[in-house]
Design a protein around this motif. Structure first.
Motif, PDB file in Angstrom:
ATOM      1  N   ARG A 146     -33.969  35.857 -16.510  1.00 48.46           N
ATOM      2  CA  ARG A 146     -34.815  34.657 -16.683  1.00 48.46           C
ATOM      3  C   ARG A 146     -36.165  35.093 -17.222  1.00 48.46           C
ATOM      4  O   ARG A 146     -37.048  35.529 -16.503  1.00 48.46           O
ATOM      5  N   ASN A 147     -36.341  34.968 -18.560  1.00 48.85           N
ATOM      6  CA  ASN A 147     -37.510  35.545 -19.232  1.00 48.85           C
ATOM      7  C   ASN A 147     -38.802  34.775 -18.975  1.00 48.85           C
ATOM      8  O   ASN A 147     -39.872  35.365 -18.995  1.00 48.85           O
ATOM      9  N   ASN A 148     -38.711  33.471 -18.781  1.00 54.34           N
ATOM     10  CA  ASN A 148     -39.935  32.686 -18.597  1.00 54.34           C
ATOM     11  C   ASN A 148     -40.148  32.318 -17.132  1.00 54.34           C
ATOM     12  O   ASN A 148     -40.820  31.354 -16.821  1.00 54.34           O
ATOM     13  N   THR A 149     -39.545  33.092 -16.251  1.00 56.10           N
ATOM     14  CA  THR A 149     -39.726  32.898 -14.815  1.00 56.10           C
ATOM     15  C   THR A 149     -40.455  34.108 -14.248  1.00 56.10           C
ATOM     16  O   THR A 149     -40.089  35.248 -14.526  1.00 56.10           O
ATOM     17  N   LYS A 179     -51.039  30.522  -9.845  1.00 57.24           N
ATOM     18  CA  LYS A 179     -51.663  29.302 -10.371  1.00 57.24           C
ATOM     19  C   LYS A 179     -51.794  29.357 -11.888  1.00 57.24           C
ATOM     20  O   LYS A 179     -51.552  28.365 -12.589  1.00 57.24           O
ATOM     21  N   GLN A 180     -52.175  30.524 -12.421  1.00 60.46           N
ATOM     22  CA  GLN A 180     -52.345  30.657 -13.865  1.00 60.46           C
ATOM     23  C   GLN A 180     -51.011  30.538 -14.589  1.00 60.46           C
ATOM     24  O   GLN A 180     -50.913  29.859 -15.621  1.00 60.46           O
ATOM     25  N   PHE A 181     -49.974  31.190 -14.077  1.00 68.64           N
ATOM     26  CA  PHE A 181     -48.655  31.075 -14.701  1.00 68.64           C
ATOM     27  C   PHE A 181     -48.182  29.625 -14.690  1.00 68.64           C
ATOM     28  O   PHE A 181     -47.598  29.143 -15.669  1.00 68.64           O
ATOM     29  N   GLY A 208     -47.311  26.804 -17.912  1.00 66.56           N
ATOM     30  CA  GLY A 208     -46.009  26.189 -18.093  1.00 66.56           C
ATOM     31  C   GLY A 208     -44.819  27.054 -17.737  1.00 66.56           C
ATOM     32  O   GLY A 208     -43.668  26.685 -18.017  1.00 66.56           O
ATOM     33  N   SER A 209     -45.051  28.193 -17.113  1.00 67.77           N
ATOM     34  CA  SER A 209     -43.949  29.067 -16.719  1.00 67.77           C
ATOM     35  C   SER A 209     -43.389  28.636 -15.362  1.00 67.77           C
ATOM     36  O   SER A 209     -44.089  28.039 -14.547  1.00 67.77           O
ATOM     37  N   GLU A 210     -42.131  28.954 -15.139  1.00 66.35           N
ATOM     38  CA  GLU A 210     -41.545  28.740 -13.820  1.00 66.35           C
ATOM     39  C   GLU A 210     -42.077  29.823 -12.887  1.00 66.35           C
ATOM     40  O   GLU A 210     -42.097  31.002 -13.245  1.00 66.35           O
ATOM     41  N   VAL A 211     -42.516  29.428 -11.701  1.00 63.43           N
ATOM     42  CA  VAL A 211     -43.120  30.371 -10.769  1.00 63.43           C
ATOM     43  C   VAL A 211     -42.377  30.343  -9.437  1.00 63.43           C
ATOM     44  O   VAL A 211     -42.197  29.286  -8.831  1.00 63.43           O
TER      45      VAL A 211
END
Length: 222
Positions: free
Chosen positions: A3-6, A21-23, A27-30
């Motif tokens: 999962r590249n954007n997590t 908070k910044q991620f 718009g990234s999944e956190v």
């Protein structure tokens, strides 16, 4: 499947929470993990997933599918705990492990464990502050994302000025978005030459700040 954007962040210290908070803003999944249930309960509605787990237990990490993450950030402040967690992540073959350290010795140990990137915010902040104060540099370093900064640099090195095209060629890793000249703020697209006394507003990787200052500030020449 990776999962590249997590982004998975283990340990909700001040540093870990700020990153999460910044991620999230970007718009990234956190996914946040902390051993304290009271902490994760408070964060349940703030991030995509907030889980209570002991990350020193590799089985707990497996149950959360941490092995499918591309990037895991270990933000716990207890160094021994960090070592256990990083060892688990290496065993799970997480491609990109980022860990927090409080000293250069801790940084070396984590690097030897195979940690991809070690962050030393206290050391970086101290070095940046010393550099600014000792050289009277007008720089404001604002955190805008993991490893990135928005800085304000006063140009006093090139008496005849320097062409913007030359700056872009030599510092191709920065993004100049405006120039303050006297009382005017000018879009960088409208500036052909940067002149003595101009103030440049630049977005860049935080680790590149010393290189940028050396380029624009005459007292930092080699």
């Amino acid at each position: 499947m990776t999962r590249n954007n997590t982004f998975c962040i283990i340990g909700m210290s001040t540093f870990g929470l700020s990153l999460a908070k910044q991620f999230s803003k970007l718009g990234s999944e956190v996914i946040v993990i902390d051993k304290d249930q009271e902490v994760t309960n408070r964060l349940n509605n703030k991030f995509d997933t907030a889980v209570t787990a002991d990350a020193t237990n590799i089985e707990a990490l497996k149950s959360l599918a941490v092995q499918d993450m591309n990037t895991v950030i270990v933000a716990v402040r207890e160094f021994e705990t960090s070592i256990y967690i990083c060892t688990n992540l290496r065993e799970l073959k997480v491609p990109n492990i980022i860990a927090y350290a409080k000293s250069n010795i801790q940084m070396k140990i984590l690097k030897n464990l195979g940690v991809s990137t070690v962050i030393t915010p206290e050391i970086n902040s101290a070095n940046s502050l010393a550099l600014q104060l000792s050289n009277h540099i007008d720089v404001q370093d604002d955190f805008i994302g993991a490893g990135f900064s928005l800085i304000k640099v006063f140009m006093n090195k090139y008496e005849e000025g320097i062409l913007m095209t030359e700056i872009n060629n030599k510092l191709d890793f920065i993004d100049i978005f405006s120039v303050k000249r006297g009382n005017r703020i000018i879009s960088a697209r409208m500036v052909q030459k940067v002149e003595m006394g101009d103030i440049l507003y630049i977005a860049c990787e935080s680790k590149k700040i010393p290189t940028i200052l050396q380029f624009f500030y005459k007292n930092l020449e080699n």
